[in-house]
Design an enzyme around this catalytic site. Structure first.
Site, PDB file in Angstrom:
ATOM      1  N   ASN A  99       0.831  -1.177   0.046  1.00 49.05           N
ATOM      2  CA  ASN A  99      -0.039   0.179  -0.047  1.00 49.05           C
ATOM      3  C   ASN A  99       0.871   1.200   0.053  1.00 49.05           C
ATOM      4  OD1 ASN A  99      -0.384   2.064   2.603  1.00 49.05           O
ATOM      5  ND2 ASN A  99       0.326  -0.100   3.173  1.00 49.05           N
ATOM      6  N   PHE A 143      -1.749   8.226   4.614  1.00 57.59           N
ATOM      7  CA  PHE A 143      -2.299   8.651   5.703  1.00 57.59           C
ATOM      8  C   PHE A 143      -3.724   9.297   5.210  1.00 57.59           C
ATOM      9  CE2 PHE A 143       1.679   9.293   8.558  1.00 57.59           C
ATOM     10  CZ  PHE A 143       1.386   8.070   9.089  1.00 57.59           C
ATOM     11  N   SER A 195       6.089   5.224   8.651  1.00 58.01           N
ATOM     12  CA  SER A 195       5.492   4.821   7.569  1.00 58.01           C
ATOM     13  C   SER A 195       6.277   5.406   6.281  1.00 58.01           C
ATOM     14  CB  SER A 195       4.143   5.548   7.346  1.00 58.01           C
ATOM     15  OG  SER A 195       3.283   5.628   5.928  1.00 58.01           O
ATOM     16  N   ASN A 222       5.013   6.029   3.315  1.00 61.24           N
ATOM     17  CA  ASN A 222       4.077   6.606   2.268  1.00 61.24           C
ATOM     18  C   ASN A 222       3.937   8.055   2.421  1.00 61.24           C
ATOM     19  OD1 ASN A 222       3.716   3.964   1.070  1.00 61.24           O
ATOM     20  ND2 ASN A 222       2.412   3.543   2.539  1.00 61.24           N
ATOM     21  N   THR A 223       4.620   8.878   3.235  1.00 62.48           N
ATOM     22  CA  THR A 223       4.361  10.440   3.397  1.00 62.48           C
ATOM     23  C   THR A 223       5.977  10.691   3.312  1.00 62.48           C
ATOM     24  OG1 THR A 223       2.693  10.290   4.989  1.00 62.48           O
ATOM     25  CG2 THR A 223       4.208  12.366   5.002  1.00 62.48           C
ATOM     26  N   LYS A 234       6.333   3.349  16.813  1.00 58.11           N
ATOM     27  CA  LYS A 234       6.039   2.443  15.922  1.00 58.11           C
ATOM     28  C   LYS A 234       7.221   2.411  15.226  1.00 58.11           C
ATOM     29  CE  LYS A 234       2.945  -0.191  12.936  1.00 58.11           C
ATOM     30  NZ  LYS A 234       1.683  -0.009  12.309  1.00 58.11           N
ATOM     31  N   ASN A 260       6.421  -1.490  11.311  1.00 60.70           N
ATOM     32  CA  ASN A 260       5.647  -1.170  10.191  1.00 60.70           C
ATOM     33  C   ASN A 260       5.863  -1.808   9.023  1.00 60.70           C
ATOM     34  OD1 ASN A 260       3.889   0.806   8.609  1.00 60.70           O
ATOM     35  ND2 ASN A 260       4.706   2.410  10.052  1.00 60.70           N
TER      36      ASN A 260
END
Length: 358
Positions: free
Chosen positions: A117, A121, A186, A188-189, A221, A250
């Site tokens: 994915n 967020f 994460s 993805n940012t 995390k 994560n």
């Protein structure tokens, strides 16, 4: 139950785009969450044996929790307990409402039971989340198990303003959850993982603890892609910032292959992450001599997977991909398996198994 899900239910979802299927499931669970008879029915068929564990001042009915990312907006809060989870982690939530990254942004590698994915967020923002959680409480539908909230940084917020961004979300939500997880891992940012740097993360934690008048447990995390030296630097923040524990791990940017869907950017979860997440758990447990509670997440599908994480050093566990591939009966199956394993090993409680293989 697993056979029924995989034969009749899962094909219907897997014929759809991954995110479309996810949203359909959350909508259905939101419907269930508003009907007490439906929640009671779910408990009857999906509940497992009680395997309680106490950690950072909270009592968990069992060690299996819902990982962040599944219920980003708190749309189905009462349903997760009915599905047999011992706790749930909502979000990630950011200060500002965010649409997330362009679609498509969620993919299944079915043959390897993996998910990829790059959601980014997507969430309604801290203020909207607070309003929704107040609604569940006001309607007397709040679950009996502990509820956590995963906090992320807004994409539009510069890195040097991250402490204020996290602080706003925490302040808006601190009276509505039992614990909080600071998500700086994460993939993805853009540039978010730079906040895993010891100094940057320390600033965020200092800001949150200054506002933590109710002394809610705060965890961090960590990414599976960090080296052990970088993980050790994060461990140095635990005592000065009164961290309650760590969530390991994560999603990963690593891939078992460069072919097919593995070429998609984003974080990977599921079975291919299992080995690395366990390595990280074992390292953190050994480095802290078991003094820091760990929540293990990454590639948990069976009781054997759960046992491996627990004996490596995890006191609690979380699942996401396993729920997608195994279905809602996964908790019952894992808890039954853990209860049998404890009995076979002559152990009375889950806590007695934590770290025994490290």
């Amino acid at each position: 139950m697993s056979w029924l899900y995989k034969t009749f239910v899962r094909p219907n979802f897997f014929d759809r785009d991954s995110e479309e299927a996810h949203n359909l499931v959350i909508n259905q669970l939101g419907w269930t969450a508003r009907r007490r008879w439906a929640l009671s029915l779910a408990r009857t068929f999906l509940g497992g044996p009680s395997l309680p564990i106490e950690l950072f001042g909270l009592t968990f009915p069992n060690p299996i929790g819902l990982a962040a990312g599944m219920d980003k907006a708190g749309a189905a809060v009462p349903a997760w307990e009915a599905l047999g989870f011992g706790f749930s982690e909502l979000g990630g939530i950011t200060r500002h409402e965010q649409p997330g990254n362009p679609k498509p942004r969620m993919f299944r590698v079915i043959e390897d039971e993996a998910l990829i994915n790059r959601m980014g967020f997507n969430n309604p923002g801290a203020d909207a989340m607070a309003k929704r959680l107040h609604g569940w409480r006001d309607d007397n539908r709040w679950p009996a198990h502990p509820v956590g909230i995963n906090l992320g940084k807004s994409k539009a917020t510069p890195l040097d303003e991250a402490p204020e961004d996290y602080l706003y979300s925490f302040s808006s939500l601190k009276d509505l959850a039992d614990f909080f997880v600071v998500n700086v891992s994460s993939p993805n940012t853009p540039n978010l993982r730079q906040l895993q740097d010891k100094a940057a993360l320390g600033e965020i934690l200092a800001a949150l603890q200054e506002a933590n008048d109710a002394q809610r447990p705060i965890l961090v995390k960590v990414a599976p892609d960090l080296g052990f030296d970088a993980l050790d630097e994060i461990l140095e923040l635990i005592e000065p910032h009164n961290l309650a524990g760590l969530v390991a791990t994560n999603t990963t940017i690593a891939r078992p292959s460069e072919d097919g869907l593995y070429a998609e950017t984003g974080g990977m979860s599921g079975r291919p992450l299992a080995k690395r997440s366990t390595e990280v758990i074992r390292h953190l447990y050994q480095q802290t001599k078991g003094a820091v509670p760990l929540i293990g997440v990454g590639g948990i599908f069976t009781a054997e997977d759960a046992w491996e994480k627990i004996t490596a050093g995890a006191s609690l566990l979380q699942i996401y991909s396993g729920l997608v591939y195994e279905g809602p009966q996964i908790n019952r199956a894992i808890l039954n398996g853990l209860a049998k394993r404890l009995a076979n090993e002559g152990l009375a409680h889950i806590r007695d198994a934590v770290g025994i293989a490290s």
